[in-house]
Design an enzyme around this catalytic site. Sequence first.
Site, PDB file in Angstrom:
ATOM      1  N   ASP A 145      -5.235 -13.442   2.456  1.00  0.00           N
ATOM      2  CA  ASP A 145      -5.831 -12.982   3.393  1.00  0.00           C
ATOM      3  C   ASP A 145      -7.035 -12.767   2.230  1.00  0.00           C
ATOM      4  OD1 ASP A 145      -4.876 -10.556   1.382  1.00  0.00           O
ATOM      5  OD2 ASP A 145      -4.781  -9.319   3.209  1.00  0.00           O
ATOM      6  N   ASP A 159      -2.508 -10.536  -2.666  1.00  0.00           N
ATOM      7  CA  ASP A 159      -3.151 -10.420  -1.493  1.00  0.00           C
ATOM      8  C   ASP A 159      -4.715  -9.611  -2.012  1.00  0.00           C
ATOM      9  OD1 ASP A 159      -1.708  -9.204   1.514  1.00  0.00           O
ATOM     10  OD2 ASP A 159      -4.012  -7.522   0.641  1.00  0.00           O
ATOM     11  N   HIS A 165      -6.204  -7.087  -0.677  1.00  0.00           N
ATOM     12  CA  HIS A 165      -6.395  -5.148  -0.743  1.00  0.00           C
ATOM     13  C   HIS A 165      -5.192  -5.310  -2.469  1.00  0.00           C
ATOM     14  CE1 HIS A 165      -6.594  -6.893   2.894  1.00  0.00           C
ATOM     15  NE2 HIS A 165      -8.085  -5.875   3.327  1.00  0.00           N
ATOM     16  N   HIS A 188       0.835  -1.262   0.012  1.00  0.00           N
ATOM     17  CA  HIS A 188       0.009  -0.103   0.198  1.00  0.00           C
ATOM     18  C   HIS A 188       0.989   1.199   0.444  1.00  0.00           C
ATOM     19  CE1 HIS A 188      -3.674  -2.333   0.362  1.00  0.00           C
ATOM     20  NE2 HIS A 188      -3.868  -2.751   1.676  1.00  0.00           N
TER      21      HIS A 188
HETATM   22  C1  OKP Z   1      -2.814  -4.672   4.068  1.00  0.00           C
HETATM   23  B1  OKP Z   1      -2.963  -5.931   3.698  1.00  0.00           B
HETATM   24  C2  OKP Z   1      -9.440  -3.399   8.838  1.00  0.00           C
HETATM   25  C3  OKP Z   1      -9.739  -2.104   8.685  1.00  0.00           C
HETATM   26  C4  OKP Z   1      -8.958  -2.082   7.247  1.00  0.00           C
HETATM   27  C5  OKP Z   1      -6.442  -1.737   6.521  1.00  0.00           C
HETATM   28  C6  OKP Z   1      -6.016  -3.077   5.530  1.00  0.00           C
HETATM   29  C7  OKP Z   1      -5.197  -3.214   5.566  1.00  0.00           C
HETATM   30  C8  OKP Z   1      -4.139  -3.923   3.793  1.00  0.00           C
HETATM   31  N1  OKP Z   1      -9.245  -2.797  10.964  1.00  0.00           N
HETATM   32  N2  OKP Z   1      -7.765  -1.865   6.656  1.00  0.00           N
HETATM   33  O1  OKP Z   1      -3.075  -4.955   2.142  1.00  0.00           O
HETATM   34  O2  OKP Z   1      -3.433  -6.805   3.944  1.00  0.00           O
HETATM   35 ZN    ZN Z   2      -4.267  -7.709   2.246  1.00  0.00          ZN
END
Ligand code: OKP
Ligand code: ZN
Length: 345
Positions: free
Chosen positions: A286, A197, A199, A161
């Site tokens: 994830d 990933d 996200h 990110h």
């Molecule tokens: C990081 B990676 C829950 C809301 C999620 C940020 C997610 C970051 C993911 N606290 N906010 O891409 O696994």
């Molecule tokens: Zn993620």
Amino acid sequence: MITIASEDHRLHAPKGEFSFGEFVPPYENPRRVDSILARIAETRLGPVRPPERFGADLIRRVHNAPLLGFLETAWTQWQAQFGPDAPPALPLSWPVGGMRAIEPEGITGKFAFFALDASTAITPTSWAAVRSAVDVALSAQKLVAGGERAAFALCRPPGHHATPDNYGGYCFVNNAAVAAEAFRQAGAARVAVLDVDYHHGNGTQAIFYRRPDVMFASLHASPETTYPYFSGYADEIGEGPGEGFNANYPLRHGTAWNAYGAALDHALARIEGYGPDALVISLGVDTFEKDPISHLKLRSEDYIRIGEAIARLKRPTLFVMEGGYAIEELGLNTVNLLQGFEAKV
Ligand code: OKP
Ligand code: ZN
């Protein structure tokens, strides 16, 4: 497969994060690495070695000086304002829309300026952990550039990110992007980064968006429903000289292996056509059905198939750890992917 891992990841262990209106224990915590290392030992995946130290040159090619200056000094400045028992360092406002995006002088304003979200706390020793994760990525990259078929960089904190100018989403420095730069410097004409990933890897996309020498492809939950919300649509194809070298596969909540596997095949075909000299995998698990912050439906055995599919590209491959928060099965899922890859080499 050789794994590179550092004990220094433990230096980043904030007390909590904001998650949907609550301050909760961080999902991104040191137990994640313990789970993966335990499974590596159990399966005898291969040796685990500590990283070498690298300088900041490659980091500076990926991130701009104001962000790096902030990350290195943020805690000291925060503590100067809030005293020796300073709370976790997090922002609570942002320069949205057409506001003046000028780096403020005061530390609370700087947090608002550089952070993507309020989920990514900075502690007194976070920067040391962040640097160790980069060392892990670069040490593993060096093995692959030196002729190993593949290596696993067990990075923590994750990186995908982090953009040239912003940190967030548990990420500070973009480990995968720094490694991709290292491959370029080592003589690879073209590098592909495949991000699996859950996200969207908005940071990696932003870093290479205008460049044809590093292709970025990402499978992720759609920004229509999912963090980071403002990046990851399919019509983001790259810009200028980078046009045609960015490929996004946004997926609906609930997506399971059939649709996931089809999107993966498509992404891999695109990468094959690009003909990269090296491949960097942003390895997040994830996407797992039991992940506590996610909504895809992959099962543990599906990670074996992802690894097998990646191996079919027959490229020198660097795996860089990103997310995955179902601690119990995190090691199993991660190592399943690596073993799936090794079975097809
Ligand atoms: C990081 B990676 C829950 C809301 C999620 C940020 C997610 C970051 C993911 N606290 N906010 O891409 O696994
Ligand atoms: Zn993620």
